[in-house]
Design an enzyme around this catalytic site. Sequence first.
Site, mmCIF file in Angstrom:
data_model
loop_
_atom_site.group_PDB
_atom_site.id
_atom_site.type_symbol
_atom_site.label_atom_id
_atom_site.label_comp_id
_atom_site.label_asym_id
_atom_site.label_seq_id
_atom_site.Cartn_x
_atom_site.Cartn_y
_atom_site.Cartn_z
ATOM 1 N N ASP A 12 0.825 -1.198 0.000
ATOM 2 C CA ASP A 12 0.000 0.000 0.000
ATOM 3 C C ASP A 12 0.868 1.259 0.000
ATOM 4 O OD1 ASP A 12 -2.332 1.408 0.005
ATOM 5 O OD2 ASP A 12 -2.739 1.175 2.139
ATOM 6 N N TYR B 28 6.322 -9.979 6.506
ATOM 7 C CA TYR B 28 6.297 -8.527 6.703
ATOM 8 C C TYR B 28 7.009 -8.183 8.004
ATOM 9 C CZ TYR B 28 2.882 -7.563 2.993
ATOM 10 O OH TYR B 28 2.257 -7.420 1.787
#
Length: 476
Positions: free
Chosen positions: A128, A208
């Site tokens: 994002d 992540y």
Amino acid sequence: MSEALVRRIKELEADLETLRSQLKESSDAGADVELTSTSPRENTDCKSNTRASKKGKKAFKERPFDFQASPRRHAALRLAYLGWSYQGFAVQDNTDNTVEARLFEALLKTRLIPDRQSSNYHRCGRTDKGVSAFSQVITIDLRSTQFCGGLGVTVPDRVVGGAEDKVTAELPYVKMLNRVLPQDIRILDWSPVAEGFSARFDCQSRTYRYYFPRGSLDVALMTDAAKRYEGTYDFRNLCKMDVGNGVLQFERTILSASVKPVRPQLSDDQYDLFIFEIKGLGFLYHQVRCMMALLLLIGQKLEAPEIINQLLDVQSNPRKPQYSMAVDYPLVLYDCHFEGLSWTQEAEEGTHILAALQQHWTQSTIRTHVIHGMIQGLEARGGLSSNHCLLVEGSRQKNYRPLLERPCCESLESRIEHFVKRGRLEREEGENGGETLHRGKRSKHSHNPPGLPVLSEMPPSKQSIDQQAEDVLTGE
């Protein structure tokens, strides 16, 4: 005025007229020489040749590149980027300030692909706005020099005499692309892959990392809470439900989740940095940032670790309570794991990439310590540090309201009905009169076959790792 002065003025005027006459005669003689040395026909031919030369150059620049004369190779590219100044990784309709847009500009400029539509392109993750990556992976068909064939190579039907017998080095993909990409986007290495290999569907896991300072957080409590994420759960209360794109199934598998210090030996300094690291098969939209937001609430002792178990129990809590996500810039797509790839590194490029990152690090570290020095100076003068967590979006509530006492978002069923009415979802009857299925409309940037069903159309028991890795679900 004396007679001598008048006489002198007249002499000067006469001299001036003489000089003017001589200058005019000289100019006329030069023009005659030029006219006699270049005939009108020769002059016309010269201009014609000049125009022809310019036209030839223009025609050369506009000559299309013949991709049909070169082999093409299906390859995986691994790249790193600092996403803070971009609106995300994937191409978007409302902006061209994305990492993927810059990447395709470089691919087209280097003539490695003819266009995006025919490039057989897949991405592993879809980060994002503001999110960075150290190990993003894409697969794509690139121009090649391997007329003799090889893994993932397709040789053109028409080959210039004997070219198929010549063994040549492959194009330096990393060097070519890094020369035209922005400094904050770097290709790390590449690997040949089979023609059917997909960065999206063949990824085994994604990892992540979210960086955060200790501050006043109870890191031990956060460490215990993070373990509660491990396993297979319905994460609809810990993501942004992307129902409009056909994402109707929210069960995901988290392989590991942990909180650990950046440096092994730490003091109790509030400026020590920690990492929330999470590894999974696939992720929902904003899932990692929502998970981190809960950990930050737990670290501030505003919520108990049990809140994670309660929100993962969608039978008892089918609707997501309203809360803010963690901010975007500390998040990094750290690793995308694949089996059987042979990454090709270019040593010289590795040195250049390392030097560029060291330059970024030097500037950022110096700025950090300049600011830290100012903070220490103010604290020495009696200033009090804020205990507020600065990693959650929105303003801090004066009086904290527990999550389970807050208003809730719409239910999944309500969101489905909303998008069916708007035409974003379509109802289809299942086989043998079975349950109703919902198909999301495909994006113009999608590279999937039209008949490929969305993830929500398959029961969880039949979903493979590949299907869970759908790129609209690999957000953060």
